[in-house]
Design a protein around this motif. Structure first.
Motif, PDB file in Angstrom:
ATOM      1  N   PHE A   7       0.841  -1.206   0.000  1.00 38.78           N
ATOM      2  CA  PHE A   7       0.000   0.000   0.000  1.00 38.78           C
ATOM      3  C   PHE A   7       0.877   1.257   0.000  1.00 38.78           C
ATOM      4  O   PHE A   7       2.028   1.219   0.446  1.00 38.78           O
ATOM      5  N   VAL A   8       0.263   2.347  -0.473  1.00 39.26           N
ATOM      6  CA  VAL A   8       0.878   3.671  -0.305  1.00 39.26           C
ATOM      7  C   VAL A   8      -0.063   4.504   0.559  1.00 39.26           C
ATOM      8  O   VAL A   8      -1.260   4.628   0.245  1.00 39.26           O
ATOM      9  N   ILE A   9       0.465   5.029   1.647  1.00 41.48           N
ATOM     10  CA  ILE A   9      -0.300   5.935   2.505  1.00 41.48           C
ATOM     11  C   ILE A   9       0.131   7.354   2.139  1.00 41.48           C
ATOM     12  O   ILE A   9       1.313   7.687   2.224  1.00 41.48           O
ATOM     13  N   HIS A  10      -0.831   8.148   1.684  1.00 36.38           N
ATOM     14  CA  HIS A  10      -0.535   9.510   1.239  1.00 36.38           C
ATOM     15  C   HIS A  10      -0.887  10.453   2.371  1.00 36.38           C
ATOM     16  O   HIS A  10      -2.063  10.551   2.746  1.00 36.38           O
ATOM     17  N   THR A  11       0.107  11.129   2.893  1.00 37.79           N
ATOM     18  CA  THR A  11      -0.189  12.090   3.956  1.00 37.79           C
ATOM     19  C   THR A  11       0.233  13.485   3.526  1.00 37.79           C
ATOM     20  O   THR A  11       1.161  13.646   2.734  1.00 37.79           O
ATOM     21  N   VAL A  12      -0.477  14.471   4.052  1.00 36.55           N
ATOM     22  CA  VAL A  12      -0.207  15.866   3.688  1.00 36.55           C
ATOM     23  C   VAL A  12       0.463  16.561   4.868  1.00 36.55           C
ATOM     24  O   VAL A  12      -0.158  16.817   5.900  1.00 36.55           O
ATOM     25  N   GLY A  13       1.740  16.818   4.706  1.00 40.11           N
ATOM     26  CA  GLY A  13       2.485  17.558   5.724  1.00 40.11           C
ATOM     27  C   GLY A  13       2.285  19.050   5.529  1.00 40.11           C
ATOM     28  O   GLY A  13       1.759  19.499   4.508  1.00 40.11           O
ATOM     29  N   PRO A  14       2.716  19.847   6.531  1.00 33.64           N
ATOM     30  CA  PRO A  14       2.561  21.305   6.420  1.00 33.64           C
ATOM     31  C   PRO A  14       3.579  21.927   5.464  1.00 33.64           C
ATOM     32  O   PRO A  14       4.669  21.388   5.273  1.00 33.64           O
ATOM     33  N   ILE A  15       3.192  23.065   4.903  1.00 34.24           N
ATOM     34  CA  ILE A  15       4.137  23.891   4.152  1.00 34.24           C
ATOM     35  C   ILE A  15       4.778  24.820   5.171  1.00 34.24           C
ATOM     36  O   ILE A  15       4.064  25.479   5.952  1.00 34.24           O
ATOM     37  N   TYR A  16       6.129  24.858   5.201  1.00 35.64           N
ATOM     38  CA  TYR A  16       6.796  25.675   6.212  1.00 35.64           C
ATOM     39  C   TYR A  16       6.448  27.144   6.023  1.00 35.64           C
ATOM     40  O   TYR A  16       6.516  27.665   4.910  1.00 35.64           O
ATOM     41  N   GLY A  17       6.008  27.784   7.117  1.00 32.70           N
ATOM     42  CA  GLY A  17       5.617  29.189   7.055  1.00 32.70           C
ATOM     43  C   GLY A  17       4.122  29.379   7.246  1.00 32.70           C
ATOM     44  O   GLY A  17       3.668  30.495   7.506  1.00 32.70           O
ATOM     45  N   GLU A  18       3.340  28.295   7.163  1.00 29.14           N
ATOM     46  CA  GLU A  18       1.878  28.454   7.288  1.00 29.14           C
ATOM     47  C   GLU A  18       1.412  28.499   8.744  1.00 29.14           C
ATOM     48  O   GLU A  18       0.248  28.811   9.006  1.00 29.14           O
ATOM     49  N   GLY A  19       2.312  28.189   9.682  1.00 31.67           N
ATOM     50  CA  GLY A  19       1.961  28.231  11.110  1.00 31.67           C
ATOM     51  C   GLY A  19       1.654  26.863  11.696  1.00 31.67           C
ATOM     52  O   GLY A  19       1.160  25.981  10.989  1.00 31.67           O
ATOM     53  N   ASN A  20       1.969  26.698  12.985  1.00 33.31           N
ATOM     54  CA  ASN A  20       1.752  25.432  13.716  1.00 33.31           C
ATOM     55  C   ASN A  20       2.290  24.216  12.957  1.00 33.31           C
ATOM     56  O   ASN A  20       1.666  23.147  12.966  1.00 33.31           O
ATOM     57  N   GLU A  21       3.452  24.394  12.351  1.00 33.26           N
ATOM     58  CA  GLU A  21       3.964  23.322  11.478  1.00 33.26           C
ATOM     59  C   GLU A  21       4.309  22.050  12.247  1.00 33.26           C
ATOM     60  O   GLU A  21       4.046  20.949  11.768  1.00 33.26           O
ATOM     61  N   ASP A  22       4.907  22.218  13.445  1.00 30.32           N
ATOM     62  CA  ASP A  22       5.317  21.018  14.192  1.00 30.32           C
ATOM     63  C   ASP A  22       4.102  20.158  14.546  1.00 30.32           C
ATOM     64  O   ASP A  22       4.128  18.931  14.394  1.00 30.32           O
ATOM     65  N   GLU A  23       3.038  20.816  15.017  1.00 31.31           N
ATOM     66  CA  GLU A  23       1.808  20.089  15.390  1.00 31.31           C
ATOM     67  C   GLU A  23       1.200  19.408  14.158  1.00 31.31           C
ATOM     68  O   GLU A  23       0.730  18.273  14.226  1.00 31.31           O
ATOM     69  N   LYS A  24       1.208  20.124  13.048  1.00 28.23           N
ATOM     70  CA  LYS A  24       0.616  19.564  11.822  1.00 28.23           C
ATOM     71  C   LYS A  24       1.432  18.376  11.304  1.00 28.23           C
ATOM     72  O   LYS A  24       0.868  17.383  10.840  1.00 28.23           O
ATOM     73  N   LEU A  25       2.753  18.487  11.410  1.00 26.24           N
ATOM     74  CA  LEU A  25       3.596  17.371  10.954  1.00 26.24           C
ATOM     75  C   LEU A  25       3.403  16.156  11.872  1.00 26.24           C
ATOM     76  O   LEU A  25       3.302  15.016  11.401  1.00 26.24           O
ATOM     77  N   HIS A  26       3.325  16.422  13.161  1.00 24.16           N
ATOM     78  CA  HIS A  26       3.050  15.343  14.124  1.00 24.16           C
ATOM     79  C   HIS A  26       1.746  14.626  13.756  1.00 24.16           C
ATOM     80  O   HIS A  26       1.669  13.395  13.713  1.00 24.16           O
ATOM     81  N   LYS A  27       0.734  15.410  13.448  1.00 21.64           N
ATOM     82  CA  LYS A  27      -0.580  14.844  13.108  1.00 21.64           C
ATOM     83  C   LYS A  27      -0.500  14.000  11.827  1.00 21.64           C
ATOM     84  O   LYS A  27      -1.100  12.920  11.734  1.00 21.64           O
ATOM     85  N   ALA A  28       0.248  14.487  10.840  1.00 22.19           N
ATOM     86  CA  ALA A  28       0.383  13.761   9.562  1.00 22.19           C
ATOM     87  C   ALA A  28       1.042  12.394   9.776  1.00 22.19           C
ATOM     88  O   ALA A  28       0.623  11.384   9.189  1.00 22.19           O
TER      89      ALA A  28
END
Ligand code: AR6
Length: 181
Positions: free
Chosen positions: A84-105
């Motif tokens: 399988f391929v799991i497609h996840t969407v990480g944050p674009i740096y500069g959009e804010g709350n990047e660490d939390e968003k990357l953790h969630k991804a």
């Protein structure tokens, strides 16, 4: 090996290589919200696995709309060695709350693998290429999230691989991982 994480750290593997060659149950794609796999590791995955991966992704977008940052969806892997391929969407740096968003991804990718009863999963350095997230922080967020997930409940996942493409990124992951041992 004795450390306060016990055997959890030993279920993590750091390696250099091309993720499309990984013989695991699922590889993770660093995707965008439109699942348009036009560059970076996403393009490499479609080139190696087949255009069917893009077609199945297009079907998902038709059905559910855009995939929000931090979420993950799954497709078949066609001609890739994984299942399988799991497609996840990480944050674009500069959009804010990047660490939390990357953790969630990363967490949601692991959770999807768990729901599919998968035993092994390989990640690239999500967000740290075209999306510009700093590579050293990426290593910390990805490894910490894997440890948190593996520690938090009983899961089918036995092995989490971080498959890094270049020496610099591999160096950051290796350094952060070594300090946990
Ligand atoms: N195997 C492992 N890692 C790879 C490979 C490979 N074959 N190819 C590249 N990498 P990126 P992002 C590494 O840019 O920053 C795409 O256009 C790369 O060196 O692929 O999340 C998507 O469609 C870097 O360390 O992902 C999105 O629009 C890491 O994979 C956008 O880029 C992630 O780099 C996503 O950007």
């Amino acid at each position: 090996m004795t450390n306060h994480f016990g055997s959890v750290v030993e279920r993590i593997v750091i390696k250099k290589g091309d993720i499309t060659k990984e013989n695991v149950d699922a590889i993770v794609n660093a995707a965008n919200s439109h699942l348009r796999h036009g560059g970076g590791v996403a393009l490499a995955i479609v080139k190696a696995g087949g255009i069917e991966i893009q077609k199945e992704s297009d079907e998902i977008i038709k059905k559910i709309g855009m995939v929000p940052t931090g979420h993950a969806v799954i497709t078949n892997a066609y001609r890739l060695p994984c299942k399988f391929v799991i497609h996840t969407v990480g944050p674009i740096y500069g959009e804010g709350n990047e660490d939390e968003k990357l953790h969630k991804a990363i967490y949601n990718s692991l959770y999807l693998a768990h729901l599919y009863n998968l035993k092994s999963i390989a990640f690239p350095a999500v967000s740290s290429g075209i999306f510009g997230f700093p590579k050293d922080r990426c290593a910390k967020v990805l490894i910490d999230t894997a440890i948190e997930f593996l520690e938090s409940f009983q899961t089918s996942i036995e092995k989490v691989v971080f498959c890094l493409f270049d020496d610099e990124t591999y160096g950051y992951f290796e350094e952060y991982y070594k300090n946990l041992l």
